[in-house]
Design a protein around this motif. Structure first.
Motif, PDB file in Angstrom:
ATOM      1  N   TRP A  53      -8.528 -37.276   8.853  1.00 29.65           N
ATOM      2  CA  TRP A  53      -9.453 -38.462   7.834  1.00 29.65           C
ATOM      3  C   TRP A  53      -8.940 -39.429   8.594  1.00 29.65           C
ATOM      4  N   GLN A  54      -7.970 -39.827   9.370  1.00 28.07           N
ATOM      5  CA  GLN A  54      -6.838 -40.857   9.458  1.00 28.07           C
ATOM      6  C   GLN A  54      -7.763 -41.604  10.707  1.00 28.07           C
ATOM      7  N   GLY A 134     -11.169 -40.848   5.779  1.00 21.79           N
ATOM      8  CA  GLY A 134     -11.370 -39.957   5.116  1.00 21.79           C
ATOM      9  C   GLY A 134     -12.592 -39.355   5.083  1.00 21.79           C
ATOM     10  N   ARG A 135     -12.715 -38.781   4.363  1.00 23.31           N
ATOM     11  CA  ARG A 135     -13.787 -37.739   3.877  1.00 23.31           C
ATOM     12  C   ARG A 135     -14.863 -37.428   4.776  1.00 23.31           C
ATOM     13  N   ALA A 136     -15.459 -36.485   5.949  1.00 21.89           N
ATOM     14  CA  ALA A 136     -16.635 -36.330   6.590  1.00 21.89           C
ATOM     15  C   ALA A 136     -16.975 -35.353   6.564  1.00 21.89           C
ATOM     16  N   PRO A 137     -18.430 -35.036   6.781  1.00 21.10           N
ATOM     17  CA  PRO A 137     -18.629 -33.805   7.440  1.00 21.10           C
ATOM     18  C   PRO A 137     -18.163 -33.051   8.706  1.00 21.10           C
ATOM     19  N   ASP A 138     -17.495 -31.878   9.123  1.00 24.29           N
ATOM     20  CA  ASP A 138     -17.189 -32.363   9.774  1.00 24.29           C
ATOM     21  C   ASP A 138     -17.796 -32.282  11.564  1.00 24.29           C
ATOM     22  N   ALA A 139     -19.717 -31.955  11.115  1.00 24.88           N
ATOM     23  CA  ALA A 139     -20.198 -32.120  12.229  1.00 24.88           C
ATOM     24  C   ALA A 139     -19.724 -33.869  12.443  1.00 24.88           C
ATOM     25  N   ALA A 140     -19.804 -34.768  11.402  1.00 26.09           N
ATOM     26  CA  ALA A 140     -19.583 -36.186  12.000  1.00 26.09           C
ATOM     27  C   ALA A 140     -18.261 -35.911  12.348  1.00 26.09           C
TER      28      ALA A 140
END
Length: 187
Positions: A53-54, A134-140
């Motif tokens: 997330w960084q 921050g958070r995002a879908p693993d594929a993204a």
């Protein structure tokens, strides 16, 4: 908070009279040990989980196309396995520059594989720094990692080396392994 944390970290801890201190590594500090250490052994910390997330504007990406690297996110009941290094305080002159892109030093309790514990330091990039993505879908996340490159090399190399290092430690990290699987599926 500015993403450059060098001076903030240097004011954060007073090492007067300290001969050595434990440092916990959970990302590139596991496999890229470009600093001297007195002792090294596997350890874990409680209540934290590793996440991509960084943003990395200075090592694995650029300001225009940041990469993604790991930080720790609080999660009750979680265990994060990594590598601990007992270091001389002067090592932080180098590490504070290496970890300058949003990472702050925090005190934590390390648990070694034999069950013993020690206080140590860990670098964590909190959500209030300018480089936090921050958070995002693993594929993204995997797609962003696949295209990012910076002065330290391809962001994909960071992910793959971390995943291999975690397996060598016997560490479970569902998030890292999922992002790795997405990266390999798109390759």
């Amino acid at each position: 908070m500015s993403s450059n944390t060098v001076e903030h970290n240097r004011r954060r801890h007073d090492f007067s009279g300290v001969e050595s201190i434990w440092l916990f590594g959970y990302g590139s500090l596991i496999y890229k040990v470009d600093f001297p250490y007195l002792e090294q052994k596997p350890a874990s910390i409680q209540g934290w989980t590793r996440r991509f997330w960084q943003g990395s504007h200075d090592h694995r990406g650029t300001p225009e196309a940041p990469g993604r690297v790991v930080t720790l996110i609080e999660q009750p009941g979680a265990t994060c396995k990594g590598m601990a290094y007992r270091v001389s305080p002067n090592v932080f002159e180098h590490l504070d520059v290496r970890e300058k892109n949003g990472y702050l030093r925090f005190t934590t309790t390390l648990t070694f594989d034999d069950g013993s514990e020690a206080e140590g330091l860990v670098y964590i990039a909190t959500e209030d720094n300018e480089a936090f993505l921050g958070r995002a879908p693993d594929a993204a996340i995997a797609r962003q990692i696949a295209t990012a490159t910076g002065p330290s090399g391809a962001n994909s190399e960071y992910l793959l080396r971390l995943a291999d290092s975690l397996r060598a430690l016997g560490a479970e990290c569902t998030h890292t392994f999922s992002v790795e699987a997405c990266l390999k599926a798109d390759a």
